[in-house]
Design a protein around this motif. Structure first.
Motif, mmCIF file in Angstrom:
data_model
loop_
_atom_site.group_PDB
_atom_site.id
_atom_site.type_symbol
_atom_site.label_atom_id
_atom_site.label_comp_id
_atom_site.label_asym_id
_atom_site.label_seq_id
_atom_site.Cartn_x
_atom_site.Cartn_y
_atom_site.Cartn_z
ATOM 1 N N SER A 108 0.237 15.456 -4.678
ATOM 2 C CA SER A 108 1.350 14.928 -4.165
ATOM 3 C C SER A 108 1.955 15.163 -2.723
ATOM 4 N N ASP A 109 1.958 16.643 -2.365
ATOM 5 C CA ASP A 109 1.889 16.929 -0.978
ATOM 6 C C ASP A 109 1.019 16.208 -0.081
ATOM 7 N N ALA A 110 -0.343 15.977 -0.303
ATOM 8 C CA ALA A 110 -1.168 15.424 0.400
ATOM 9 C C ALA A 110 -1.094 14.039 0.665
ATOM 10 N N ILE A 111 -0.443 13.284 -0.376
ATOM 11 C CA ILE A 111 -0.056 11.963 -0.207
ATOM 12 C C ILE A 111 1.180 11.796 0.881
ATOM 13 N N ARG A 112 2.050 12.834 0.748
ATOM 14 C CA ARG A 112 3.278 12.665 1.554
ATOM 15 C C ARG A 112 2.783 12.826 3.080
ATOM 16 N N LYS A 113 1.787 13.917 3.145
ATOM 17 C CA LYS A 113 1.376 14.283 4.712
ATOM 18 C C LYS A 113 0.526 13.148 5.409
ATOM 19 N N ASP A 114 -0.316 12.540 4.252
ATOM 20 C CA ASP A 114 -1.213 11.615 4.726
ATOM 21 C C ASP A 114 -0.182 10.553 5.460
ATOM 22 N N LEU A 115 0.595 10.293 4.699
ATOM 23 C CA LEU A 115 1.522 9.142 5.232
ATOM 24 C C LEU A 115 2.299 9.404 6.583
ATOM 25 N N ALA A 116 2.817 10.748 6.616
ATOM 26 C CA ALA A 116 3.646 11.396 7.726
ATOM 27 C C ALA A 116 2.510 11.139 8.944
ATOM 28 N N VAL A 117 1.350 11.366 8.709
ATOM 29 C CA VAL A 117 0.365 11.463 9.818
ATOM 30 C C VAL A 117 0.349 10.035 10.573
ATOM 31 N N VAL A 118 0.588 8.902 9.935
ATOM 32 C CA VAL A 118 0.457 7.756 10.522
ATOM 33 C C VAL A 118 2.073 7.094 10.670
ATOM 34 N N GLY A 119 2.887 7.922 10.680
ATOM 35 C CA GLY A 119 4.235 7.711 10.978
ATOM 36 C C GLY A 119 5.099 7.039 9.964
ATOM 37 N N GLU A 155 0.792 -1.091 0.057
ATOM 38 C CA GLU A 155 0.009 -0.022 0.104
ATOM 39 C C GLU A 155 0.717 1.301 -0.127
ATOM 40 N N ILE A 156 2.003 1.049 0.729
ATOM 41 C CA ILE A 156 2.853 2.527 0.606
ATOM 42 C C ILE A 156 3.540 2.631 -0.722
ATOM 43 N N LEU A 157 4.059 1.413 -1.203
ATOM 44 C CA LEU A 157 4.524 1.448 -2.473
ATOM 45 C C LEU A 157 3.481 2.111 -3.607
ATOM 46 N N GLN A 158 2.029 1.677 -3.362
ATOM 47 C CA GLN A 158 1.325 2.415 -4.187
ATOM 48 C C GLN A 158 1.221 3.729 -4.058
ATOM 49 N N LYS A 159 1.173 4.145 -2.766
ATOM 50 C CA LYS A 159 1.155 5.390 -2.663
ATOM 51 C C LYS A 159 2.332 6.183 -3.037
ATOM 52 N N ILE A 160 3.571 5.878 -3.368
ATOM 53 C CA ILE A 160 4.586 6.159 -3.731
ATOM 54 C C ILE A 160 4.398 6.492 -5.427
ATOM 55 N N GLU A 161 3.913 5.612 -5.872
ATOM 56 C CA GLU A 161 3.561 5.543 -7.472
ATOM 57 C C GLU A 161 2.597 6.602 -7.869
ATOM 58 N N GLU A 162 1.639 6.716 -7.133
ATOM 59 C CA GLU A 162 0.493 7.865 -7.077
ATOM 60 C C GLU A 162 1.213 9.167 -6.834
ATOM 61 N N ARG A 163 1.963 9.531 -6.042
ATOM 62 C CA ARG A 163 2.704 10.644 -5.813
ATOM 63 C C ARG A 163 3.622 10.818 -7.056
ATOM 64 N N ALA A 164 4.347 9.820 -7.557
ATOM 65 C CA ALA A 164 5.336 10.222 -8.431
ATOM 66 C C ALA A 164 4.409 10.801 -9.739
ATOM 67 N N ARG A 186 3.458 14.247 -9.495
ATOM 68 C CA ARG A 186 4.442 15.051 -9.724
ATOM 69 C C ARG A 186 4.505 15.139 -10.954
ATOM 70 N N ILE A 187 4.626 14.218 -11.832
ATOM 71 C CA ILE A 187 4.830 14.370 -13.460
ATOM 72 C C ILE A 187 3.773 15.276 -13.958
ATOM 73 N N GLN A 188 2.595 14.930 -13.394
ATOM 74 C CA GLN A 188 1.361 16.017 -13.942
ATOM 75 C C GLN A 188 1.317 17.305 -13.252
ATOM 76 N N LYS A 189 2.314 17.606 -12.381
ATOM 77 C CA LYS A 189 2.372 18.657 -11.877
ATOM 78 C C LYS A 189 1.140 19.143 -10.878
ATOM 79 N N GLU A 190 0.737 18.228 -10.381
ATOM 80 C CA GLU A 190 -0.356 17.954 -9.199
ATOM 81 C C GLU A 190 0.422 18.052 -7.926
ATOM 82 N N TYR A 191 0.988 19.254 -7.765
ATOM 83 C CA TYR A 191 1.692 19.280 -6.575
ATOM 84 C C TYR A 191 0.821 19.217 -5.096
ATOM 85 N N ALA A 192 -0.313 19.979 -5.293
ATOM 86 C CA ALA A 192 -1.136 19.705 -4.073
ATOM 87 C C ALA A 192 -1.428 18.185 -3.620
#
Length: 596
Positions: free
Chosen positions: A557-568, A537-546, A549-555
């Motif tokens: 991308s940042d949301a995915i990073r933050k959602d994961l950071a919330v749970v450690g 599931e984490i690897l899938q989130k990493i792919e979604e974030r990548a 970023r390619i599509q320049k959907e930075y918001a």
């Protein structure tokens, strides 16, 4: 109150029942050999082998016998806080180069909690450090397997008290293995030492310090003028309290039972006063005298044992032998929960096998309920050990989620750094390494060693030692990853020396894993469990974030990073791609940063 080997009860290997107590030898038993030595010169009760309370001078000598270096006698001096004198005192072994240490163990009627873990991690640390310095340590830690609490619990469960106690003794042993505690030299049980206990009670009676009432034997505290010296309590302030029954037959309310007459449905042993069983306190006096003699170096336990248990031990031992003397009484502080002592009686305890937390720990995206997990199921045992060393042993330590998360995060950093260093060194032939290292690397190692020796020898100041890891770890990371570090002369030699110095310290602290790569994987798995995620599931989130970023959907991308950071879970970007590692959950980081 001490321990035994996993799933196998220790059978006493030597009994002194026919030898007068005053002439019994101190028994030292090491892992590889047994050696019996004459006891040192006699000391009267409360006679003092007190050292002067002075600042400790750092000794840069840092050698471990496990590294193949032979030490000529223990060095440096070790200072410990003595509860009796209320000050630091120099450890002066009664037998040169040998230390006798008795630590009160658990009453085996339930699983052990984090407060117990602190006691035995602390004295395991002292055991390890004294052995490192070259002392031959006879470490005795007992089990209380005959007690009112055990009988009450067995009656609740409809189980035989001895069988119940045996089961919890075995569980405790497993907990100690899990926490990487060394096996003590001797692990006696009360039920196996009735002859010694009865022998001591007879001596106390013959010396006029006890009396018999209807098959019960009570210690008369008024016969012992020094009663209260350890705890600082006046006799008139003492009343019947914990494990001291209110009984109108007693001559003084503070008199305590040495022997309890048999009651229906309870286990009992024959004695000169009729069938019965020992009181709580007499067991440790009898077993410490059996294995260490009446005069030995260190007696330890939690601060809650100062009164009445250790106070009563002193009274009993001095009544049985007027030359009884323990040099240092060492006690560790409480583990607290919301500023209250963690204890079973208060109902605010967490067993080593249990973790209790609500789903409010983590914010959405991934809310969870971890009720019923073992602490060591979702946090690595070495993280728990690190947490317990994070405060000085005499200070209270507050048990909290953020403290465990911080400890887990820190050891991940330590082991990740050492793993990267080890992997790098394995790629280079050791035979081509030079013998010398640069002066700045040598200074970092020397300073680290001096901090370690000074802090450990000055009443086991482990928080300073753990902080001292920062400089050598930073130096390793600089040498591995920075442009300037990669160009350094003697880079390989410096890395090898730094890794070895840290490894030596972690070994002594009981924090060295069997494999850096294995422990890192275990830490990741436990972080996934806390986050209620799988690695896929984490690897899938990493792919979604990548893709975002390619599509320049930075918001996004940042949301995915933050959602994961919330749970450690934190994402690490590099030229080679994105990886993940455990971290402190985001809202706990914010709480930590906003703390006063």
């Amino acid at each position: 109150m001490g321990t035994l080997s996993l799933l196998k009860f220790y059978k006493p290997f030597f009994f002194f029942s026919s030898i007068p107590h005053s002439t019994r030898p101190i028994l030292f038993r090491s892992i590889n050999n047994k050696k019996q030595l004459p006891s040192s010169s006699s000391f009267s009760c409360f006679s003092s082998s007190v050292g002067q309370s002075q600042p400790l001078t750092a000794n840069s000598t840092f050698a471990s016998k496990s590294e193949g270096q032979n030490l000529k006698g223990p060095s440096p001096e070790v200072w410990l806080h003595n509860t009796m004198s209320k000050k630091r005192e120099l450890l002066r072994p009664k037998v040169e180069s040998k230390v006798g240490m008795y630590v009160c163990g658990v009453t085996a009627y339930d699983l052990s909690h984090i407060g117990h873990a602190r006691v035995y991690v602390n004295f395991d640390l002292l055991f390890r450090y004294l052995k490192h310095l070259g002392y031959e340590v006879s470490y005795v830690r007992n089990f209380t397997d005959v007690d009112d609490k055990i009988i009450a619990r067995a009656n609740e469960l409809g189980e035989d008290p001895i069988s119940l106690s045996q089961r919890y003794c075995e569980e405790f042993c497993q907990d100690m293995i899990t926490l990487n505690c060394l096996t003590p030299s001797v692990e006696p049980k009360v039920s196996e030492h009735m002859p010694q206990i009865i022998d001591m009670i007879e001596k106390i009676l013959n010396n006029g310090y006890a009396y018999i009432v209807d098959g019960d034997v009570y210690y008369s505290v008024e016969k012992f003028p020094e009663y209260g010296k350890l705890s600082g309590r006046d006799l008139e302030d003492n009343r019947a309290g914990e494990r001291v029954a209110v009984d109108s037959r007693k001559k003084h309310p503070a008199d305590f039972a040495l022997w309890k007459s048999a009651k229906s449905g309870e286990p009992f042993w024959e004695s000169p006063w009729g069938p019965g069983r020992p009181g709580w306190h007499i067991e440790c006096s009898a077993m410490s005298a059996t294995y260490l003699g009446y005069s030995f170096d260190i007696h330890g336990g939690g601060v809650d044992l100062v009164f009445p248990h250790h106070e009563n031990e002193i009274a009993q031992s001095c009544a049985a032998c007027n030359k009884s003397d323990i040099s240092l009484w060492v006690h560790n502080g409480f583990v607290t929960v919301d500023s209250e002592k963690m204890s079973k009686s208060l109902g605010n305890f967490f067993t080593i096998r249990q973790y209790q937390i609500t789903s409010l720990m983590f914010k959405p995206l991934y809310t969870i309920n971890i009720l019923g997990y073992q602490v060591v199921d979702i946090y690595h045992p070495l993280a728990l050990r690190y947490f317990l060393m994070g405060a000085h042993y005499r200070s209270p330590i507050n048990y909290s989620i953020i403290q465990l998360e911080s400890a887990s995060d820190r050891i991940f950093y330590i082991y990740e750094t050492l793993h990267e260093c080890e992997s790098f060194l394995n790629q280079h032939d050791q035979t081509v390494r030079k013998d010398s290292i640069p002066p700045d690397t040598a200074n970092i190692i020397d300073n680290f060693h001096n901090v370690f020796v000074t802090s450990m020898s000055d009443d086991l100041h482990t928080p300073v030692v753990l902080s001292g890891l920062a400089d050598p770890l930073k130096s390793i990371n600089d040498l591995l990853h920075t442009r300037q570090g990669k160009k350094r002369q003697f880079r390989i030699e410096s890395l090898a020396a730094l890794e070895k110095s840290i490894r030596n310290v972690l070994t002594i602290l009981g924090l060295l894993p069997t494999s850096y790569s294995k422990v890192l994987q275990q830490l990741r798995e436990k972080a996934l469990k806390r986050a209620n995620l799988t690695e896929d599931e984490i690897l899938q989130k990493i792919e979604e974030r990548a893709a975002a970023r390619i599509q320049k959907e930075y918001a996004k991308s940042d949301a995915i990073r933050k959602d994961l950071a919330v749970v450690g879970i934190t994402l690490m970007d590099s030229p080679n791609g994105t990886t993940w590692r455990p971290t402190i959950p985001l809202h706990l980081q914010e709480q930590q940063n906003n703390a006063p």
